[in-house]
Design a protein around this motif. Sequence first.
Motif, PDB file in Angstrom:
ATOM      1  N   MET A 111     -24.038  60.654  62.684  1.00  0.00           N
ATOM      2  CA  MET A 111     -25.243  59.822  62.757  1.00  0.00           C
ATOM      3  C   MET A 111     -25.801  59.767  64.175  1.00  0.00           C
ATOM      4  SD  MET A 111     -24.639  56.679  60.040  1.00  0.00           S
ATOM      5  CE  MET A 111     -23.053  56.149  60.678  1.00  0.00           C
ATOM      6  N   LEU A 112     -24.910  59.670  65.179  1.00  0.00           N
ATOM      7  CA  LEU A 112     -25.403  59.615  66.547  1.00  0.00           C
ATOM      8  C   LEU A 112     -25.938  60.973  67.001  1.00  0.00           C
ATOM      9  CD1 LEU A 112     -25.945  57.756  68.876  1.00  0.00           C
ATOM     10  CD2 LEU A 112     -23.657  58.205  69.756  1.00  0.00           C
ATOM     11  N   LEU A 113     -25.347  62.048  66.505  1.00  0.00           N
ATOM     12  CA  LEU A 113     -25.926  63.373  66.771  1.00  0.00           C
ATOM     13  C   LEU A 113     -27.311  63.481  66.133  1.00  0.00           C
ATOM     14  CD1 LEU A 113     -22.828  65.729  66.322  1.00  0.00           C
ATOM     15  CD2 LEU A 113     -24.089  65.299  68.444  1.00  0.00           C
ATOM     16  N   GLY A 114     -27.450  62.929  64.930  1.00  0.00           N
ATOM     17  CA  GLY A 114     -28.765  62.907  64.291  1.00  0.00           C
ATOM     18  C   GLY A 114     -29.764  62.115  65.106  1.00  0.00           C
ATOM     19  N   ALA A 115     -29.331  60.959  65.624  1.00  0.00           N
ATOM     20  CA  ALA A 115     -30.205  60.157  66.473  1.00  0.00           C
ATOM     21  C   ALA A 115     -30.576  60.905  67.744  1.00  0.00           C
ATOM     22  CB  ALA A 115     -29.521  58.834  66.811  1.00  0.00           C
ATOM     23  N   GLY A 161     -26.164  47.302  74.487  1.00  0.00           N
ATOM     24  CA  GLY A 161     -25.437  48.336  73.759  1.00  0.00           C
ATOM     25  C   GLY A 161     -25.454  48.065  72.259  1.00  0.00           C
ATOM     26  N   PHE A 162     -25.451  49.148  71.479  1.00  0.00           N
ATOM     27  CA  PHE A 162     -25.508  49.034  70.028  1.00  0.00           C
ATOM     28  C   PHE A 162     -24.559  50.041  69.391  1.00  0.00           C
ATOM     29  CE2 PHE A 162     -29.516  47.604  71.744  1.00  0.00           C
ATOM     30  CZ  PHE A 162     -29.757  46.435  71.039  1.00  0.00           C
ATOM     31  N   ALA A 163     -23.973  49.658  68.262  1.00  0.00           N
ATOM     32  CA  ALA A 163     -23.064  50.544  67.535  1.00  0.00           C
ATOM     33  C   ALA A 163     -23.123  50.221  66.050  1.00  0.00           C
ATOM     34  CB  ALA A 163     -21.629  50.395  68.052  1.00  0.00           C
ATOM     35  N   LEU A 164     -22.748  51.221  65.239  1.00  0.00           N
ATOM     36  CA  LEU A 164     -22.697  51.087  63.778  1.00  0.00           C
ATOM     37  C   LEU A 164     -21.315  51.486  63.294  1.00  0.00           C
ATOM     38  CD1 LEU A 164     -25.971  52.954  62.690  1.00  0.00           C
ATOM     39  CD2 LEU A 164     -25.619  50.484  62.646  1.00  0.00           C
ATOM     40  N   HIS A 165     -20.911  50.921  62.145  1.00  0.00           N
ATOM     41  CA  HIS A 165     -19.673  51.337  61.491  1.00  0.00           C
ATOM     42  C   HIS A 165     -19.904  51.369  59.987  1.00  0.00           C
ATOM     43  CE1 HIS A 165     -15.486  51.823  60.441  1.00  0.00           C
ATOM     44  NE2 HIS A 165     -15.118  51.735  61.710  1.00  0.00           N
ATOM     45  N   VAL A 166     -19.540  52.472  59.353  1.00  0.00           N
ATOM     46  CA  VAL A 166     -19.651  52.535  57.899  1.00  0.00           C
ATOM     47  C   VAL A 166     -18.645  51.581  57.272  1.00  0.00           C
ATOM     48  CG1 VAL A 166     -20.509  54.902  57.909  1.00  0.00           C
ATOM     49  CG2 VAL A 166     -18.044  54.491  57.732  1.00  0.00           C
ATOM     50  N   HIS A 167     -18.955  51.125  56.052  1.00  0.00           N
ATOM     51  CA  HIS A 167     -18.091  50.134  55.406  1.00  0.00           C
ATOM     52  C   HIS A 167     -17.929  50.462  53.928  1.00  0.00           C
ATOM     53  CE1 HIS A 167     -16.686  46.062  54.106  1.00  0.00           C
ATOM     54  NE2 HIS A 167     -16.007  46.218  55.237  1.00  0.00           N
ATOM     55  N   SER A 168     -16.760  50.992  53.595  1.00  0.00           N
ATOM     56  CA  SER A 168     -16.458  51.301  52.203  1.00  0.00           C
ATOM     57  C   SER A 168     -16.331  50.010  51.397  1.00  0.00           C
ATOM     58  CB  SER A 168     -15.144  52.087  52.121  1.00  0.00           C
ATOM     59  OG  SER A 168     -14.839  52.413  50.792  1.00  0.00           O
ATOM     60  N   GLY A 169     -16.872  50.030  50.171  1.00  0.00           N
ATOM     61  CA  GLY A 169     -16.829  48.851  49.319  1.00  0.00           C
ATOM     62  C   GLY A 169     -18.083  48.008  49.385  1.00  0.00           C
ATOM     63  N   ILE A 377     -25.931  58.033  53.288  1.00  0.00           N
ATOM     64  CA  ILE A 377     -26.313  57.009  54.264  1.00  0.00           C
ATOM     65  C   ILE A 377     -26.486  57.576  55.672  1.00  0.00           C
ATOM     66  CG2 ILE A 377     -25.135  55.237  52.915  1.00  0.00           C
ATOM     67  CD1 ILE A 377     -22.969  55.184  55.144  1.00  0.00           C
ATOM     68  N   LEU A 378     -26.143  58.831  55.885  1.00  0.00           N
ATOM     69  CA  LEU A 378     -26.239  59.405  57.234  1.00  0.00           C
ATOM     70  C   LEU A 378     -27.646  59.290  57.823  1.00  0.00           C
ATOM     71  CD1 LEU A 378     -23.971  62.563  56.799  1.00  0.00           C
ATOM     72  CD2 LEU A 378     -23.433  60.522  58.146  1.00  0.00           C
ATOM     73  N   PRO A 379     -28.700  59.634  57.078  1.00  0.00           N
ATOM     74  CA  PRO A 379     -30.040  59.469  57.656  1.00  0.00           C
ATOM     75  C   PRO A 379     -30.361  58.026  58.023  1.00  0.00           C
ATOM     76  CG  PRO A 379     -30.120  60.935  55.758  1.00  0.00           C
ATOM     77  CD  PRO A 379     -28.755  60.316  55.767  1.00  0.00           C
ATOM     78  N   ARG A 380     -29.856  57.072  57.237  1.00  0.00           N
ATOM     79  CA  ARG A 380     -30.115  55.666  57.550  1.00  0.00           C
ATOM     80  C   ARG A 380     -29.492  55.275  58.895  1.00  0.00           C
ATOM     81  NH1 ARG A 380     -30.963  51.184  53.122  1.00  0.00           N
ATOM     82  NH2 ARG A 380     -32.427  52.290  51.757  1.00  0.00           N
ATOM     83  N   GLY A 381     -28.265  55.715  59.108  1.00  0.00           N
ATOM     84  CA  GLY A 381     -27.619  55.402  60.373  1.00  0.00           C
ATOM     85  C   GLY A 381     -28.345  56.013  61.556  1.00  0.00           C
ATOM     86  N   ALA A 382     -28.757  57.270  61.428  1.00  0.00           N
ATOM     87  CA  ALA A 382     -29.476  57.937  62.517  1.00  0.00           C
ATOM     88  C   ALA A 382     -30.810  57.255  62.788  1.00  0.00           C
ATOM     89  CB  ALA A 382     -29.689  59.411  62.163  1.00  0.00           C
ATOM     90  N   ALA A 383     -31.497  56.877  61.720  1.00  0.00           N
ATOM     91  CA  ALA A 383     -32.791  56.207  61.872  1.00  0.00           C
ATOM     92  C   ALA A 383     -32.639  54.846  62.534  1.00  0.00           C
ATOM     93  CB  ALA A 383     -33.464  56.056  60.507  1.00  0.00           C
TER      94      ALA A 383
END
Length: 396
Positions: A111-115, A161-169, A377-383
């Motif tokens: 996702m960060l590479l996409g960003a 600073g900003f960060a994301l983490h995917v969350h299963s469930g 969800i990868l595009p959502r994270g990059a966006a």
Amino acid sequence: MAVSAKEILAEAEALRETMISDRRTLHAAPEAGADLPRTREYVAGRLREMGYEPKELAGGITAEITGSDTGTCVLLRADMDALCVTEQTDLPFRSQNGCMHACGHDMHTAMLLGAAKLLRGYQSKLNGTVKLVFQPDEEGFTGAKAMLAAGVLREPAPQAGFALHVHSGTPSGLVLCGEGTFMAGCTLFRVTVHGTGCHGAMPETGVDPIHIAANIYLALEELVAREVAAKQPAVITVGRFTGGDAPNIIPSSAILEGTIRTFDRELSACLLRRIGELAQGIAAAYRGTAEVCELASAPPLKNDDSALDLSTACAKELFGDASVYRLRDGGMGSEDFASYTYELPCAYLLLGAGTAQEDSRYGKPMHNPQVIFNEDILPRGAALHTLTALRYLEQA
């Protein structure tokens, strides 16, 4: 003229296959810990392809992109390390080297590479600098501290600073925004018990460290119940208990390893001290000795109100109000991005990666050898990374 969220999301969707390819390449060859040579090489290579000049720092990778040089800088961070878990999925790109991206860090890196790619296209719109940080050893809680010590917040110095983490469930694409102290701090500890080895037929001739360790374990189970206020969250978990090599020999030592999780750094320090006192006292009562050490730690993660408001607004702008949920109560999970949150205003969001109701393959717990994340969800994270950086720099 400001870039629209709709445009960014469309551009991110156009990068879907590229991000999936990045993610699968990383997933098939995971590396755990602080030294990730193949992962670093891959990330640096991809950044160079986009026109960046990546730099290695404390086992990680950084890169910057500047539009107008205003002196304002915002940091976007992804973790790159995997877990020492043997994957048990049937994915065609599954790992077969004994490690696994069972916490989704391959998703974060992709996702960060996409960003990074999106930001290159919007460089002329950047009212400052975006610093991209790809970090090692989040799982061991050493990566963030190492990069901070090495100067990741200098030259240029980010103001947020900003960060994301995917969350299963959690439903795919739902953004969870936690207020205040959102995640617990975690202290990894080891108790080493020393006894005297002997034959199992004659235990009176030795000092049994397994017996001592078992009593220490039981005492730790009572520590929170009797020494921490009932309204104050705290969890002590022992996840490793080892001792001995043969069924008929009492060994000379035994080891307990575990975690302390609280929302209060002083309470964590107090509990670690009490573990040491209990372990030494119990060991002495049974004619042995014990020593306790801290292996690693991450403080509680606290989201800054203004940074979280910006992230939440960006998520709503991209995905609509129904796709964003504010949380007032945090969980006992831990994350070493927390160390950044004591150095500058930060926001850390969770991005839903699928439920069993959507697809029977999804929804397994994080760190499970069978966990599978929804790549949609990868595009959502990059966006979200991209819009957050743009909007932060616009308002600075």
